[in-house]
Design an enzyme around this catalytic site. Structure first.
Site, PDB file in Angstrom:
ATOM      1  N   GLY A 149      -8.210 -14.614 -44.039  1.00 54.43           N
ATOM      2  CA  GLY A 149      -8.553 -15.421 -42.870  1.00 54.43           C
ATOM      3  C   GLY A 149      -7.601 -15.235 -41.714  1.00 54.43           C
ATOM      4  O   GLY A 149      -7.707 -15.920 -40.698  1.00 54.43           O
ATOM      5  N   GLY A 159      -7.271 -12.263 -40.210  1.00 57.23           N
ATOM      6  CA  GLY A 159      -7.702 -11.055 -39.501  1.00 57.23           C
ATOM      7  C   GLY A 159      -7.060  -9.798 -40.036  1.00 57.23           C
ATOM      8  O   GLY A 159      -6.849  -8.842 -39.290  1.00 57.23           O
ATOM      9  N   SER A 179      -7.939  -7.215 -42.011  1.00 57.34           N
ATOM     10  CA  SER A 179      -8.618  -5.915 -41.943  1.00 57.34           C
ATOM     11  C   SER A 179      -8.641  -5.373 -40.519  1.00 57.34           C
ATOM     12  O   SER A 179      -8.302  -4.208 -40.274  1.00 57.34           O
ATOM     13  CB  SER A 179     -10.050  -6.037 -42.486  1.00 57.34           C
ATOM     14  N   ASP A 187     -10.059 -10.658 -33.497  1.00 60.11           N
ATOM     15  CA  ASP A 187      -8.936 -10.166 -34.289  1.00 60.11           C
ATOM     16  C   ASP A 187      -8.309  -8.916 -33.677  1.00 60.11           C
ATOM     17  O   ASP A 187      -7.080  -8.778 -33.627  1.00 60.11           O
ATOM     18  CB  ASP A 187      -9.386  -9.856 -35.714  1.00 60.11           C
TER      19      ASP A 187
END
Length: 342
Positions: A112, A114, A116, A160
């Site tokens: 949660g 971000g 990735s 993100d």
């Protein structure tokens, strides 16, 4: 030559989800977020074997192949594979160099924070340094978004990538045709310090697959479900309210907006909250929390709690007894960075 990079993870403070299509394309999205001193890291150097090497160090996963366009395998290596393919095709005229790429992150996938998307930004930043590519923050973020969403087909929003590229406290605007405006906020030092002292970051111990939650959210918007749409408009407005609270140093209002935003977010999709999250929220309020929310798409990962700094230790003790982990963290004003080692 060795090139290293890092990009900061982020906390979504308000408006998360309004950066996801189709809502952002149809209505415009507003998001308020801040980066923290936890990072995704990438290292690129020449491959001694003459091969293309991909190593996800935290997942203990590797691939060594002839330098060529990669077949995306999925799993922990797909982010590096996708960046390698795009950089070679878009900037190196189809040349596929023999390099070694190593990555690791301070947070697990599905946290949660971000993780990735932040890793893709770290990889793009490392490639830009290694091959001397003239990419600024907007270009890095947009390229990372395009690789993740178009090339790899991974669901998600836009905040993100831009948070990782820019760093700091940012109020972001998202519109159709991939138009993004990042508004950095000049937060007073005492507000910055007080907010850090008031924040508790807690990992539930459960990672989640954000794509399923995001797909449900997007489907609700496409189908025009009133409850979901009303929640999205409320979240968008609350991002503006949180921005104003931060600029004025009104931390009571900050907490109120965060809690209101979390209540609205839970209406966007059924899988955003669950019994464990509800139990943790109730426990936190019994021990001094004034606001809570799940960072990212929801369903698990990290939860944020805001409390009076005097109540912070009792809150940490109560949360620590539930099987998760409390993380000490600080905000960072710096976005993605890279450096060379001769």
């Amino acid at each position: 030559m060795i090139v290293r990079s890092r990009a900061p993870l982020r906390l979504g403070l308000a408006g998360g989800g309004t950066d996801v299509s189709p809502f952002s394309d149809q209505h415009g999205g507003h998001v308020m977020n801040v980066t923290i001193d936890r990072y995704a890291y990438a290292t690129i150097d020449d491959s001694a074997s003459g091969m293309a090497e991909f190593h996800a160090m935290d997942a203990q996963c590797s691939q060594v192949v002839e330098p060529a366009r990669m077949s995306i395998t999925g799993g922990p290596l797909q982010l590096a594979q996708g960046v390698y393919n795009r950089i070679c095709e878009q900037f190196l005229e189809g040349r596929h160099p023999a390099i070694r790429i190593r990555t690791h992150s301070d947070a697990p996938p599905g946290s949660g924070l971000g993780s990735s998307s932040t890793m893709v930004v770290a990889l793009v930043t490392a490639f830009a340094e290694y091959f001397n590519l003239p990419l600024g923050e907007y270009e890095v973020a947009h390229l990372a978004y395009s690789i993740e969403r178009s090339d790899l087909g991974l669901a998600g929003g836009k905040q993100d990538q831009y948070a990782a590229a820019f760093g700091g406290f940012n109020f972001m605007e998202f519109y159709a045709d991939d138009r993004v405006i990042v508004n950095p906020l000049r937060i007073k030092d005492w507000v910055w310090a007080e907010l850090e002292a008031s924040l508790v970051l807690y990992f539930t111990g459960v990672s989640r697959e954000s794509a399923k939650i995001i797909d449900e959210q997007a489907r609700n918007v496409r189908e025009g479900k009133n409850q979901s749409l009303e929640a999205m408009f409320r979240l968008k407005d609350e991002a503006v309210q949180m921005k104003e609270a931060l600029l004025r140093g009104d931390l009571n209002r900050f907490a109120s907006v965060m809690q209101s935003g979390w209540e609205a977010k839970k209406k966007m999709a059924n899988s955003i909250s669950n019994e464990r999250i509800d139990q943790l929220e109730a426990l936190a309020f019994q021990h001094g929390a004034r606001a809570t929310k799940v960072s990212g798409a929801g369903g698990g990962g990290f939860m944020m709690f805001v409390c009076d700094p005097g109540d912070r230790l009792p809150l940490i003790r109560a949360l620590s007894a539930t099987g998760g982990s409390v993380y000490d963290t600080h905000f960072t004003p710096h976005g993605a960075s890279s450096w060379k080692i001769a």
